[in-house]
Scaffold this motif. Sequence first.
Motif, PDB file in Angstrom:
ATOM      1  N   ILE A  34      35.830  29.634  41.040  1.00 40.76           N
ATOM      2  CA  ILE A  34      36.603  30.877  41.591  1.00 40.76           C
ATOM      3  C   ILE A  34      38.050  30.418  41.777  1.00 40.76           C
ATOM      4  CG2 ILE A  34      36.907  32.502  43.486  1.00 40.76           C
ATOM      5  CD1 ILE A  34      34.119  32.472  44.278  1.00 40.76           C
ATOM      6  N   GLU A  35      39.120  31.168  40.986  1.00 42.67           N
ATOM      7  CA  GLU A  35      40.635  30.978  40.993  1.00 42.67           C
ATOM      8  C   GLU A  35      41.001  32.246  41.316  1.00 42.67           C
ATOM      9  OE1 GLU A  35      41.768  29.423  37.390  1.00 42.67           O
ATOM     10  OE2 GLU A  35      40.098  27.590  37.356  1.00 42.67           O
ATOM     11  N   GLY A  36      41.418  32.026  42.623  1.00 44.15           N
ATOM     12  CA  GLY A  36      42.183  33.253  43.249  1.00 44.15           C
ATOM     13  C   GLY A  36      41.221  34.341  43.504  1.00 44.15           C
ATOM     14  N   ASN A  37      41.570  35.541  42.884  1.00 41.53           N
ATOM     15  CA  ASN A  37      40.580  36.673  42.812  1.00 41.53           C
ATOM     16  C   ASN A  37      39.818  36.821  41.555  1.00 41.53           C
ATOM     17  OD1 ASN A  37      42.748  37.460  41.023  1.00 41.53           O
ATOM     18  ND2 ASN A  37      42.812  39.542  41.886  1.00 41.53           N
ATOM     19  N   ILE A  38      39.645  35.658  40.602  1.00 42.64           N
ATOM     20  CA  ILE A  38      39.095  35.826  39.439  1.00 42.64           C
ATOM     21  C   ILE A  38      37.810  34.908  39.362  1.00 42.64           C
ATOM     22  CG2 ILE A  38      39.120  35.383  36.952  1.00 42.64           C
ATOM     23  CD1 ILE A  38      40.582  37.815  37.848  1.00 42.64           C
ATOM     24  N   ALA A  39      36.607  35.287  39.261  1.00 44.05           N
ATOM     25  CA  ALA A  39      35.547  34.485  39.176  1.00 44.05           C
ATOM     26  C   ALA A  39      35.002  34.379  37.701  1.00 44.05           C
ATOM     27  CB  ALA A  39      34.229  35.549  39.962  1.00 44.05           C
ATOM     28  N   TYR A  40      34.579  33.100  37.508  1.00 39.65           N
ATOM     29  CA  TYR A  40      34.411  32.811  36.283  1.00 39.65           C
ATOM     30  C   TYR A  40      32.393  32.690  36.066  1.00 39.65           C
ATOM     31  CZ  TYR A  40      39.273  31.739  35.155  1.00 39.65           C
ATOM     32  OH  TYR A  40      40.366  31.889  34.983  1.00 39.65           O
ATOM     33  N   VAL A  41      32.268  33.764  35.481  1.00 38.95           N
ATOM     34  CA  VAL A  41      30.440  33.887  35.527  1.00 38.95           C
ATOM     35  C   VAL A  41      29.965  33.275  34.308  1.00 38.95           C
ATOM     36  CG1 VAL A  41      28.821  35.640  35.626  1.00 38.95           C
ATOM     37  CG2 VAL A  41      30.942  35.773  36.726  1.00 38.95           C
ATOM     38  N   ASP A  42      28.876  32.463  34.454  1.00 41.53           N
ATOM     39  CA  ASP A  42      28.152  31.883  33.411  1.00 41.53           C
ATOM     40  C   ASP A  42      27.098  32.903  32.955  1.00 41.53           C
ATOM     41  OD1 ASP A  42      26.186  30.160  32.066  1.00 41.53           O
ATOM     42  OD2 ASP A  42      27.316  28.449  32.355  1.00 41.53           O
ATOM     43  N   ASP A  43      27.202  33.020  31.845  1.00 38.09           N
ATOM     44  CA  ASP A  43      26.187  34.078  31.340  1.00 38.09           C
ATOM     45  C   ASP A  43      25.493  33.407  30.040  1.00 38.09           C
ATOM     46  OD1 ASP A  43      24.577  36.031  30.193  1.00 38.09           O
ATOM     47  OD2 ASP A  43      26.349  37.380  29.595  1.00 38.09           O
ATOM     48  N   ASP A  44      24.395  32.648  30.214  1.00 44.85           N
ATOM     49  CA  ASP A  44      23.879  32.164  29.160  1.00 44.85           C
ATOM     50  C   ASP A  44      24.593  30.975  28.489  1.00 44.85           C
ATOM     51  OD1 ASP A  44      21.586  31.386  27.743  1.00 44.85           O
ATOM     52  OD2 ASP A  44      21.969  32.946  25.917  1.00 44.85           O
ATOM     53  N   GLY A  45      25.409  30.281  29.112  1.00 45.07           N
ATOM     54  CA  GLY A  45      26.271  29.054  28.659  1.00 45.07           C
ATOM     55  C   GLY A  45      27.725  29.545  28.441  1.00 45.07           C
ATOM     56  N   PHE A  46      28.064  30.712  28.617  1.00 52.47           N
ATOM     57  CA  PHE A  46      29.483  31.505  28.334  1.00 52.47           C
ATOM     58  C   PHE A  46      30.022  31.771  29.698  1.00 52.47           C
ATOM     59  CE2 PHE A  46      27.041  31.965  24.398  1.00 52.47           C
ATOM     60  CZ  PHE A  46      27.869  31.371  23.503  1.00 52.47           C
ATOM     61  N   GLU A  47      31.196  31.403  29.881  1.00 52.33           N
ATOM     62  CA  GLU A  47      32.110  31.857  31.028  1.00 52.33           C
ATOM     63  C   GLU A  47      32.917  33.063  30.823  1.00 52.33           C
ATOM     64  OE1 GLU A  47      34.216  28.748  32.963  1.00 52.33           O
ATOM     65  OE2 GLU A  47      32.807  27.550  33.482  1.00 52.33           O
ATOM     66  N   THR A  48      32.397  33.819  31.598  1.00 49.80           N
ATOM     67  CA  THR A  48      33.185  35.368  31.785  1.00 49.80           C
ATOM     68  C   THR A  48      34.191  35.623  32.902  1.00 49.80           C
ATOM     69  OG1 THR A  48      31.382  36.486  30.232  1.00 49.80           O
ATOM     70  CG2 THR A  48      33.128  37.747  31.460  1.00 49.80           C
ATOM     71  N   PRO A  49      35.346  35.803  32.668  1.00 48.45           N
ATOM     72  CA  PRO A  49      36.378  35.839  33.821  1.00 48.45           C
ATOM     73  C   PRO A  49      36.164  37.179  34.334  1.00 48.45           C
ATOM     74  CG  PRO A  49      37.537  35.740  31.762  1.00 48.45           C
ATOM     75  CD  PRO A  49      36.099  35.358  31.261  1.00 48.45           C
ATOM     76  N   THR A  50      35.999  37.452  35.476  1.00 49.89           N
ATOM     77  CA  THR A  50      35.981  38.708  36.091  1.00 49.89           C
ATOM     78  C   THR A  50      36.548  38.817  37.348  1.00 49.89           C
ATOM     79  OG1 THR A  50      33.691  38.909  34.983  1.00 49.89           O
ATOM     80  CG2 THR A  50      34.235  40.677  36.705  1.00 49.89           C
ATOM     81  N   LEU A  51      37.161  40.010  37.797  1.00 47.75           N
ATOM     82  CA  LEU A  51      37.620  40.192  39.293  1.00 47.75           C
ATOM     83  C   LEU A  51      36.438  40.273  40.165  1.00 47.75           C
ATOM     84  CD1 LEU A  51      39.961  43.383  38.622  1.00 47.75           C
ATOM     85  CD2 LEU A  51      40.862  40.932  39.154  1.00 47.75           C
ATOM     86  N   LEU A  52      36.972  39.168  41.189  1.00 46.21           N
ATOM     87  CA  LEU A  52      35.832  38.822  42.261  1.00 46.21           C
ATOM     88  C   LEU A  52      35.323  40.149  42.779  1.00 46.21           C
ATOM     89  CD1 LEU A  52      34.374  36.420  43.366  1.00 46.21           C
ATOM     90  CD2 LEU A  52      36.179  36.527  45.273  1.00 46.21           C
ATOM     91  N   ARG A  53      35.992  41.203  42.848  1.00 50.33           N
ATOM     92  CA  ARG A  53      35.649  42.674  43.769  1.00 50.33           C
ATOM     93  C   ARG A  53      34.624  43.236  43.003  1.00 50.33           C
ATOM     94  NH1 ARG A  53      40.966  43.805  42.348  1.00 50.33           N
ATOM     95  NH2 ARG A  53      41.232  45.495  40.805  1.00 50.33           N
ATOM     96  N   GLU A  54      34.363  42.857  41.619  1.00 45.79           N
ATOM     97  CA  GLU A  54      33.793  43.596  40.526  1.00 45.79           C
ATOM     98  C   GLU A  54      32.462  42.770  40.303  1.00 45.79           C
ATOM     99  OE1 GLU A  54      35.793  44.706  37.132  1.00 45.79           O
ATOM    100  OE2 GLU A  54      37.158  46.053  37.943  1.00 45.79           O
ATOM    101  N   CYS A  55      31.990  41.717  41.432  1.00 45.64           N
ATOM    102  CA  CYS A  55      30.799  41.009  41.094  1.00 45.64           C
ATOM    103  C   CYS A  55      29.961  41.296  42.343  1.00 45.64           C
ATOM    104  CB  CYS A  55      31.138  39.507  41.432  1.00 45.64           C
ATOM    105  SG  CYS A  55      32.086  38.862  39.643  1.00 45.64           S
ATOM    106  N   VAL A  56      28.786  41.808  42.067  1.00 40.79           N
ATOM    107  CA  VAL A  56      27.758  42.256  42.875  1.00 40.79           C
ATOM    108  C   VAL A  56      26.689  41.341  43.076  1.00 40.79           C
ATOM    109  CG1 VAL A  56      25.971  44.106  43.781  1.00 40.79           C
ATOM    110  CG2 VAL A  56      28.214  44.802  42.534  1.00 40.79           C
ATOM    111  N   VAL A  57      26.380  40.458  44.280  1.00 43.26           N
ATOM    112  CA  VAL A  57      25.526  39.497  44.552  1.00 43.26           C
ATOM    113  C   VAL A  57      24.185  40.055  44.102  1.00 43.26           C
ATOM    114  CG1 VAL A  57      24.638  37.702  45.975  1.00 43.26           C
ATOM    115  CG2 VAL A  57      27.069  38.156  45.852  1.00 43.26           C
ATOM    116  N   VAL A  58      23.541  39.313  43.262  1.00 42.16           N
ATOM    117  CA  VAL A  58      21.877  39.726  43.049  1.00 42.16           C
ATOM    118  C   VAL A  58      21.195  38.580  43.732  1.00 42.16           C
ATOM    119  CG1 VAL A  58      20.364  39.977  41.290  1.00 42.16           C
ATOM    120  CG2 VAL A  58      22.413  40.777  40.840  1.00 42.16           C
TER     121      VAL A  58
END
Length: 346
Positions: free
Chosen positions: A22-46
């Motif tokens: 997590i850098e600032g308000n950006i979360a880097y989400v690993d999806d099958d080996g690929f990091e996708t930058p996404t706003l932290l507020r748009e991430c819903v914890v599963v």
Amino acid sequence: MAKIGDRVRFLNSVGGGIIKRIEGNIAYVDDDGFETPTLLRECVVVASPEITEAKVAKTQEAIIPQTLPKKEERPEIEETPTGDKLNVVLAYEPAEIKHLNTTTFDTYLVNDSNYYLYFTYMTRADENKGWTTRYAGVVEPNIQVFLEEIKGSDLPAMDRIAVQLIAFKSDREFKLKSPVAIEAPLDTTKFFKMHCFHENVYFDKEVIAIEIVKDDVARNRMVIDSSRLEEGIKAKKAIDRPTRKPVQKKQVRPDVIEVDLHINELIDSTAGLSSSDMLNLQIDEFRKVMDANLKHKGQKIVFIHGKGEGVLRQALMKELNHRYKGHQVQDASFREYGFGATQVTI
């Protein structure tokens, strides 16, 4: 608030994965080996790491081969009137059917009979010659047993399934049943299509169910002459293949080839084509471009597949993980393509 290690899904788009940083308000989400930058507020914890670890432990415990309990430990089996005929079903139940791109799937074996079953459950990818045992053990009469939890990233290794079983009764006479050994294809694209999940008498939720044995009759294995099948496919394509457009390759930069895999860019009309037919055309085009550039070391190719339901992207990842191993793969610039393109460097 989501944190590093949480499994999340995206609030306003398809996809998800595990937060790696997590850098600032950006979360880097690993999806099958690929990091996708996404706003932290748009991430819903599963699921949090603690929950995920507990499920992994449960799955690892489940695949340990089990033995029949000692006689004094075994409960009295209450037989059913119809239970002397074997009915065995393998089923996949999604945790969240409305989020098929990110959900996990629980695997069950249903033993609807008065017999104990010694059984093994195995899978393999089409490209592999060997099988992987996913569960081996004993299941008691008239119950369903949890085998394992799988993720979408596990599906490329599950193009085919195999089940072997031997039925018997304990402490009483019984009619001998023939051993069962079946092998069957598993269309893993169905796991991403809601309409492929159906109600089943053994489950409260909709599932993908495969009948292994029905009324003592094992599922038949189809034996196909591969050479005749290939000839038939070629003949059919020659007759009714739709008019194809030349693949749209644009040299956006001197060192980058851009390939648009949207179906309307590949053919003039989709009339009479199923979703599977269109996907096959897109994969064919992808393979042509890859094969044409395999000797061009360092060549960058951007494949535009769009977000959609993620089926095409999953198919491309399977190709890159199995047929085209060893090339550098990453998400293309999301500023130029959004989240709907993948860059491959030969």
